[in-house]
Design an enzyme around this catalytic site. Structure first.
Site, PDB file in Angstrom:
ATOM      1  N   LYS A  35       0.233  19.668   6.179  1.00 46.71           N
ATOM      2  CA  LYS A  35       1.297  18.789   5.213  1.00 46.71           C
ATOM      3  C   LYS A  35       0.243  17.457   4.794  1.00 46.71           C
ATOM      4  CE  LYS A  35       4.112  15.543   4.594  1.00 46.71           C
ATOM      5  NZ  LYS A  35       3.351  14.770   3.690  1.00 46.71           N
ATOM      6  N   GLU A  58      -6.480  10.658  14.747  1.00 47.06           N
ATOM      7  CA  GLU A  58      -7.231   9.893  13.805  1.00 47.06           C
ATOM      8  C   GLU A  58      -6.413   8.782  13.241  1.00 47.06           C
ATOM      9  OE1 GLU A  58     -10.365  10.234  14.104  1.00 47.06           O
ATOM     10  OE2 GLU A  58     -10.994  12.178  14.600  1.00 47.06           O
ATOM     11  N   LEU A  59      -6.540   7.645  14.011  1.00 47.83           N
ATOM     12  CA  LEU A  59      -5.162   6.537  13.534  1.00 47.83           C
ATOM     13  C   LEU A  59      -6.210   5.363  13.027  1.00 47.83           C
ATOM     14  CD1 LEU A  59      -3.258   7.047  16.536  1.00 47.83           C
ATOM     15  CD2 LEU A  59      -3.128   8.418  14.441  1.00 47.83           C
ATOM     16  N   CYS A 106     -10.059   3.919   6.964  1.00 43.96           N
ATOM     17  CA  CYS A 106      -9.884   3.550   8.360  1.00 43.96           C
ATOM     18  C   CYS A 106     -10.764   2.744   9.085  1.00 43.96           C
ATOM     19  CB  CYS A 106      -9.504   4.702   9.127  1.00 43.96           C
ATOM     20  SG  CYS A 106     -10.751   6.023   8.793  1.00 43.96           S
ATOM     21  N   GLU A 148      -4.314  -3.934   9.940  1.00 42.37           N
ATOM     22  CA  GLU A 148      -5.162  -3.414   9.256  1.00 42.37           C
ATOM     23  C   GLU A 148      -4.946  -3.568   7.712  1.00 42.37           C
ATOM     24  OE1 GLU A 148      -4.566   0.871   9.458  1.00 42.37           O
ATOM     25  OE2 GLU A 148      -6.722   1.366   9.255  1.00 42.37           O
TER      26      GLU A 148
HETATM   27  P1  NAP Z   1       0.931   7.497   6.978  1.00 38.46           P
HETATM   28  O1  NAP Z   1       2.067   6.833   6.658  1.00 38.46           O
HETATM   29  O2  NAP Z   1       0.852   7.519   8.733  1.00 38.46           O
HETATM   30  O3  NAP Z   1       0.815   8.955   6.647  1.00 38.46           O
HETATM   31  C1  NAP Z   1       0.026  10.060   6.902  1.00 38.46           C
HETATM   32  C2  NAP Z   1       0.584  11.310   6.940  1.00 38.46           C
HETATM   33  O4  NAP Z   1       1.825  11.399   7.855  1.00 38.46           O
HETATM   34  C3  NAP Z   1       1.174  11.602   5.499  1.00 38.46           C
HETATM   35  O5  NAP Z   1       0.879  12.909   5.182  1.00 38.46           O
HETATM   36  C4  NAP Z   1       2.660  11.190   5.677  1.00 38.46           C
HETATM   37  O6  NAP Z   1       3.417  11.934   4.851  1.00 38.46           O
HETATM   38  C5  NAP Z   1       2.765  11.790   6.973  1.00 38.46           C
HETATM   39  N1  NAP Z   1       4.217  11.251   7.854  1.00 38.46           N
HETATM   40  C6  NAP Z   1       4.687  10.407   7.856  1.00 38.46           C
HETATM   41  N2  NAP Z   1       5.755  10.329   8.450  1.00 38.46           N
HETATM   42  C7  NAP Z   1       5.657  11.564   9.093  1.00 38.46           C
HETATM   43  C8  NAP Z   1       6.922  12.195  10.060  1.00 38.46           C
HETATM   44  N3  NAP Z   1       7.777  11.799  10.507  1.00 38.46           N
HETATM   45  N4  NAP Z   1       6.492  13.423  10.214  1.00 38.46           N
HETATM   46  C9  NAP Z   1       5.430  14.166   9.679  1.00 38.46           C
HETATM   47  N5  NAP Z   1       4.348  13.511   8.989  1.00 38.46           N
HETATM   48  C10 NAP Z   1       4.841  12.420   8.622  1.00 38.46           C
HETATM   49  O7  NAP Z   1      -0.706   6.856   6.860  1.00 38.46           O
HETATM   50  P2  NAP Z   1      -1.035   6.653   5.495  1.00 38.46           P
HETATM   51  O8  NAP Z   1      -0.556   5.432   4.927  1.00 38.46           O
HETATM   52  O9  NAP Z   1      -0.812   7.936   4.461  1.00 38.46           O
HETATM   53  O10 NAP Z   1      -2.902   6.417   5.655  1.00 38.46           O
HETATM   54  C11 NAP Z   1      -3.295   5.477   5.906  1.00 38.46           C
HETATM   55  C12 NAP Z   1      -3.451   5.212   7.545  1.00 38.46           C
HETATM   56  O11 NAP Z   1      -4.526   6.367   7.773  1.00 38.46           O
HETATM   57  C13 NAP Z   1      -4.298   3.925   7.775  1.00 38.46           C
HETATM   58  O12 NAP Z   1      -3.543   3.528   9.021  1.00 38.46           O
HETATM   59  C14 NAP Z   1      -5.754   4.396   7.756  1.00 38.46           C
HETATM   60  O13 NAP Z   1      -6.596   3.827   9.092  1.00 38.46           O
HETATM   61  C15 NAP Z   1      -5.346   5.949   8.705  1.00 38.46           C
HETATM   62  N6  NAP Z   1      -6.640   6.804   8.401  1.00 38.46           N
HETATM   63  C16 NAP Z   1      -7.248   7.006   9.756  1.00 38.46           C
HETATM   64  C17 NAP Z   1      -8.316   7.750   9.708  1.00 38.46           C
HETATM   65  C18 NAP Z   1      -9.179   8.169  10.927  1.00 38.46           C
HETATM   66  O14 NAP Z   1     -10.011   9.059  10.739  1.00 38.46           O
HETATM   67  N7  NAP Z   1      -9.000   7.271  12.026  1.00 38.46           N
HETATM   68  C19 NAP Z   1      -8.693   8.378   8.473  1.00 38.46           C
HETATM   69  C20 NAP Z   1      -8.008   7.805   7.228  1.00 38.46           C
HETATM   70  C21 NAP Z   1      -6.877   7.201   7.229  1.00 38.46           C
HETATM   71  P3  NAP Z   1       4.147  11.228   3.517  1.00 38.46           P
HETATM   72  O15 NAP Z   1       2.853  10.972   2.627  1.00 38.46           O
HETATM   73  O16 NAP Z   1       4.734  12.227   2.848  1.00 38.46           O
HETATM   74  O17 NAP Z   1       4.697   9.941   3.914  1.00 38.46           O
END
Ligand code: NAP
Length: 491
Positions: free
Chosen positions: A186, A261-262, A295, A392
């Site tokens: 997804k 990976e948050l 991240c 962040e």
């Molecule tokens: P996000 O809002 O948590 O979304 C990530 C993914 O989760 C998207 O595909 C989103 O879908 C999905 N999602 C959200 N709610 C869900 C649910 N209830 N059930 C299933 N899937 C769900 O994060 P983001 O804003 O896309 O990305 C930024 C974050 O990612 C930052 O905090 C960053 O630090 C972190 N990140 C971490 C790493 C690492 O390796 N640690 C690497 C890159 C990014 P939708 O798009 O459809 O909402």
């Protein structure tokens, strides 16, 4: 690049807008779609199948049906298929980079770097697949033998964010397939096209139907199916800490394994003996890459008080050369943020920090193109009491905190619930070793601002999650260890 020079996406075979289920491209069952836009212009670039629970169940069934046969494909054959996938990605890297820039916004050079970085995981695991070893362990009696096997965990759900729409998914699918797992992916709804293009090339490479499935759309419905299905044995998630916690809790109902990976809150520590030009290279790479939306971005720049003025002078000089604009324009170094809410979040953090005493060193009203653009901001006198110290930022804001000695620097750096990446600039070997041991982070860059590659283990501590991607450890998250006790062997 002028508008006339921008190639139309429709000419590319890899432009897929349906879901990939059991080797077929399928529209949503209710026929609905959702729009994907270009964050630099707001222009709608594609309509993508708006899938939900029903399509997710089909994808899980396809992955479950394909799993046993895929697990039995000999390692050497899996290796060839993964290598063929890697070769196709690399052969089409410029076109994939262009697609990535259009849907995500980052400058083309960075997009190309991401495509190559994502592909490097496919290449790496095409090699590691041949090195999944078990053990023979000394037994407690001469009539016994202890043997371990490593076996695939089964069907894996992969959920990925919009900031690295190609690489974050490649980094999950490649080890999962190498381990003998099948996947239901997804990708983020903001950036599904780069993910679906990876799916297209996987099919072209000959990866069998059902081994890789992908769908986007009704996020909560898809998430509920993936987390509650007993057929899904593992969830690997990259995204925000908030969503990661929610998904981990949901997975506990079926005791799925999870890799998380948050979010991060990286300290970038510059000691007074640092080579400041090297530190500038590091801060530009780790703070402003992807407009600050990574991240591992330097979120708090901790600078020894005695070198703060010269550090600021050098940083402002570097930022003079930054060009904010559309990612396809070759001169652009900072692209747009992903959407309007992201801009408002970053601007709010900056405003509230200034209200609490932070001092802006850049013009806050600097002209940028209309839309989701934010000019780089430098703030000094940031303190731990400010929201910007613990949040962040995810934007091009350099938040400077000064410190007086080593102990204070390390204490400030560790003053966060996150623990993904940290950076240290110093020329003193003792400081390098002490800091790398005392920082509570999964990754520590010493005199280095670009820390991620496929040969090294990427992952966090504390609320930045658990599990490691890449490296010789990267397969462990997708393998179960089975212990076989052979008894009755005499004498
Ligand atoms: P996000 O809002 O948590 O979304 C990530 C993914 O989760 C998207 O595909 C989103 O879908 C999905 N999602 C959200 N709610 C869900 C649910 N209830 N059930 C299933 N899937 C769900 O994060 P983001 O804003 O896309 O990305 C930024 C974050 O990612 C930052 O905090 C960053 O630090 C972190 N990140 C971490 C790493 C690492 O390796 N640690 C690497 C890159 C990014 P939708 O798009 O459809 O909402």
């Amino acid at each position: 690049m002028t508008e006339q020079e921008i190639p139309s996406l429709s000419q590319y075979d890899f432009l897929q807008t349906d879901a990939l289920i059991d080797g077929h491209w399928q529209a949503a069952m209710d026929g609905t779609t959702f729009a994907v836009d270009n964050p630099a212009t707001g222009e709608i670039i594609a309509q993508v199948a708006n899938c939900g629970a029903q399509e997710t169940r089909l994808a899980i069934t396809a992955a479950a049906n394909a799993q046993a046969a895929w697990a039995q494909v000999p390692a050497k054959q899996k290796s060839r298929l993964l290598r063929a996938w890697f070769d196709l990605i690399i052969a089409n890297e410029n076109e994939l980079a262009y697609l990535l820039t259009l849907e995500q916004g980052k400058p083309m050079a960075e997009a190309l770097g991401e495509v190559r970085y994502g592909a490097s995981y496919v290449e790496w695991f095409s090699e590691e697949v041949k090195r999944i070893y078990g053990d023979v362990i000394p037994a407690p009696g001469i009539d016994k033998r202890i043997v371990t096997l490593k076996q695939p965990v089964g069907v894996v759900a992969c959920i990925t964010p919009w900031n690295f729409p190609n690489a974050m998914l490649a980094r999950k699918i490649a080890p999962a397939l190498a381990a003998g797992c099948t996947v239901v992916c997804k990708p983020a709804n903001e950036t599904p096209l780069s993910a679906l293009a990876l799916g297209y090339y996987a099919i072209e490479a000959g990866i069998p139907p059902g081994v890789i499935n992908m769908l986007c759309g009704k996020t909560a419905e898809i998430g509920d199916e993936l987390t509650s299905s007993p057929e899904v044995r593992k969830l690997t998630f990259t995204g925000s800490t908030q969503v990661g916690k929610m998904l981990t809790a949901a997975c506990s109902q079926t005791m799925k394994r999870t890799s998380m990976e948050l979010g991060g809150n990286a300290p970038f520590i510059v000691f007074s003996d640092a080579n400041l030009d090297a530190a500038m290279d590091g801060v530009m790479a780790s703070k402003f890459r992807n407009s600050g939306q990574t991240c591992v971005c330097a979120n708090r720049i901790l600078v020894s008080a005695d070198i703060l003025d010269v550090f600021i002078e050098k940083l402002l000089a570097r930022l003079e050369k930054a060009v904010v604009g559309h990612g396809v324009a070759p001169e652009t170094t900072i692209g747009p943020l992903i959407h309007r809410q992201a801009v408002e979040k970053v601007e709010g953090l900056v405003e509230r920090a200034i209200d609490q005493g932070a001092v802006p060193l850049t013009a806050l009203d600097k002209a940028t193109p209309a839309g989701n653009f934010v000019a780089p901001v430098v703030l000094k006198d940031v303190t731990p009491e400010m929201e910007i110290f613990s949040a962040e930022i995810f934007g091009p804001v350099a938040s400077l905190v000064s410190f007086s000695d080593y102990e204070q620097a390390i204490a400030l750096a560790n003053q966060t619930t996150a623990g993904l990446a940290a950076y240290v600039y110093t020329t003193d070997p003792q400081t390098m070793i002490r800091a790398s041991e005392q920082l509570e982070y999964g990754i520590v860059g010493i005199n280095e601002g670009i820390i991620s590659n496929e040969m090294a283990p990427f992952g966090g501590m504390k609320e930045s999650g658990h599990g490691r991607e890449g490296s010789k450890y990267g397969l462990d998250d997708y393998l179960d260890i089975k212990y076989i006790c052979l008894g009755g062997l005499g004498p």
